[in-house]
Write a protein that holds these residues in place. Structure first.
Motif, short mmCIF file in Angstrom:
data_model
loop_
_atom_site.label_atom_id
_atom_site.label_comp_id
_atom_site.label_asym_id
_atom_site.label_seq_id
_atom_site.Cartn_x
_atom_site.Cartn_y
_atom_site.Cartn_z
N GLY A 22 -2.72 -0.12 6.80
CA GLY A 22 -1.73 -1.01 6.19
C GLY A 22 -0.75 -0.33 5.26
N PHE A 23 -0.80 0.98 5.15
CA PHE A 23 0.16 1.69 4.30
C PHE A 23 1.51 1.75 5.00
N TYR A 71 0.85 -1.19 0.00
CA TYR A 71 0.00 0.00 0.00
C TYR A 71 0.89 1.25 0.00
N GLY A 72 0.59 2.18 -0.91
CA GLY A 72 1.36 3.41 -0.96
C GLY A 72 0.48 4.59 -1.35
N PHE A 73 0.96 5.80 -1.07
CA PHE A 73 0.21 6.99 -1.44
C PHE A 73 1.16 8.14 -1.74
N GLU A 74 0.63 9.12 -2.47
CA GLU A 74 1.37 10.33 -2.79
C GLU A 74 0.99 11.42 -1.79
N LEU A 122 -0.88 10.50 8.30
CA LEU A 122 0.08 9.39 8.32
C LEU A 122 -0.40 8.26 9.22
N GLN A 123 -0.99 8.60 10.36
CA GLN A 123 -1.43 7.57 11.30
C GLN A 123 -2.62 6.79 10.75
N VAL A 124 -3.61 7.51 10.20
CA VAL A 124 -4.79 6.83 9.64
C VAL A 124 -4.38 5.87 8.53
N LEU A 125 -3.54 6.32 7.62
CA LEU A 125 -3.13 5.48 6.51
C LEU A 125 -2.28 4.31 6.99
N TYR A 126 -1.43 4.53 7.96
CA TYR A 126 -0.64 3.44 8.53
C TYR A 126 -1.55 2.38 9.14
N ASP A 127 -2.58 2.82 9.84
CA ASP A 127 -3.51 1.88 10.48
C ASP A 127 -4.24 1.00 9.45
#
Length: 452
Positions: free
Chosen positions: A162-163, A141-144, A155-160
């Motif tokens: 699986g990013f 999982y990745g994002f720009e 950053l925390q929401v996306l990490y949670d």
């Protein structure tokens, strides 16, 4: 690098994120055919590797003048929730095609500025996607992200969810260059973003840089890369600036006289490449660098690297679904692109229609040439079998690369083609020799940026 070679080969050419390239799509599927081809690919991909999702989030608060992508400039954040609702409805359209729950191997949030969206709305979007799918054991999982608006909460929401990887669009650390391209962010903003991401647990950070921008010089590139090396990102994307003012009106904010010359531009790349390699990075395909321990470098060294509409990837799935305005999906045997205008895209989806407005069903020749072009772009080599030699144009293709063999950029012995180290700068030109559609119908208007 030999200046004569730069002048000789610096011609307009595709970047080959697909083959055939978009201007040569000439056999669009019907919606029913598209659904059938997607289902056929899903039945193969989901069992063996899972599927990939690309989510196009087009909104930005300000316009970067170098950008040639599909975007919508607004400071009105009320656009977020209605757009997410439509994305999730489009996802439902695909779920109705599948016979079983999809396994998500890869998700990429792209477009322009995904972190334009609030953390709460990103949570709503990804929760809606995950609710009706199974996550693969080791998802990619990745994002720009924009350094100026990416907060700890994003950053925390996306990490949670699986990013573990994201890309910061920096382009340049030089204030004069930042001003002309209207991409302004401070060193401190980038430092805070990277530090926060490391604290949370992100394992792969990419910096996007562009060489060939207006007012760039050897000194500004050197300073930019020295600053980058203080952060030691796992990946570097070092893109050649594509000057296409006939496509992107914002690029008319400056003229060709503000840009480095062909030779100067290539010198910027060579300096960057040397500095990256001196700091432990290896060159990956075209325009990319990675630390030896990063997944991209591991994939390159093991010949598992893949290239798609999102660029280079360490993962490969047969089926990639693009959700959102202008997104492109790839079923491997067919491409389909969504409507490019936000309002028209939303209207189609809300009417329970697939928003595909064009595409291309690949024939056997397309699939064969796609394989060789992908091998050259990803591995700097390819091998031929009887299927290739049975092409009526196979000898013509070899004749077209002969000048590059004579210039000692590559070799073609028997069934093996291999690009030399000094030939990697010309990989787009090599791929153009395999592009039979390009040669059968040469463009009579400007379509592509310069290859070098």
């Amino acid at each position: 690098m030999n200046k004569e070679l730069i002048r000789k080969y610096n011609v307009p050419g595709p970047r080959y994120t697909s083959y055939p390239t978009v201007p040569y799509w000439d056999k669009s599927p019907s919606i029913e055919e598209w659904k059938n081809l997607v289902k056929e690919s899903f039945d193969i991909s989901n069992q063996s590797e899972g599927i990939s999702l690309y989510l196009h989030l087009p909104f930005c608060e300000s316009l970067c003048t170098f950008c040639g992508c599909n975007k919508r400039i607004t400071v009105n954040h009320a656009v977020e929730e209605p757009y997410i609702d439509v994305l999730l409805k489009e996802w439902d359209l695909y779920l109705d095609v599948f016979d079983e729950k999809p396994i998500l191997k890869e998700i990429h949030l792209g477009g322009r500025t995904p972190t334009f969206f609030s953390p709460e709305n990103l949570k709503k979007l990804l929760g809606g996607i995950h609710e009706k799918a199974t996550v693969a054991e080791k998802p990619a999982y990745g994002f720009e992200a924009h350094p100026g608006n990416t907060k700890r909460e994003h950053l925390q929401v996306l990490y949670d969810f699986g990013f573990r990887r994201f890309s910061l669009g920096i382009q340049s650390f030089n204030p004069k260059v930042q001003k002309i391209i209207n991409r302004i962010q401070t060193f401190e903003q980038i430092e805070d973003c990277v530090k926060t991401a490391r604290e949370i647990g992100y394992t792969s950070i990419n910096f996007d840089f562009i060489y060939g921008l207006p007012f760039q010089t050897i000194d500004t590139i050197k300073d930019t890369i020295e600053k980058s090396n203080q952060f030691k990102p796992e990946r570097i994307a070092y893109y050649s600036y594509a000057h296409v003012p006939w496509v992107s009106a914002s690029q008319r904010a400056y003229s060709e006289v503000d840009l480095p010359s062909n030779e100067e531009k290539r010198a910027l790349y060579e300096l960057g490449k040397q500095m990256f390699e001196d700091n432990g990075y290896i060159e990956i395909g075209m325009d990319h660098f990675a630390l030896k321990t990063d997944d991209l470098a591991v994939a390159f060294n093991s010949k598992k690297l893949h290239r798609n509409f999102m660029g280079y990837a360490s993962e490969h799935t047969r089926l990639m679904i693009g959700l959102g305005v202008s997104s492109i999906s790839d079923s491997w045997t067919c491409f389909g692109q969504n409507i490019k205008v936000v309002e028209e895209y939303k209207a189609a989806v809300l009417a329970d229609e697939f928003p595909i407005f064009r595409g291309h069903v690949l024939n056997s020749e397309d699939l064969l040439l796609r394989k060789h072009i992908l091998d050259i772009m990803c591995h700097f080599e390819t091998e031929f079998d009887d299927e290739f030699w049975n092409l009526p144009e196979s000898q013509m293709i070899k004749d077209k690369v002969q000048p590059m063999i004579d210039d000692q950029l590559m070799t073609w012995e028997g069934n093996k083609l291999e690009v030399f180290e000094n030939g990697r700068a010309f990989v787009r030109n090599i791929c153009m020799s395999f592009d039979l559609r390009l040669y059968r119908k040469k463009p009579d208007t400007k379509l592509f940026s310069q290859t070098i």
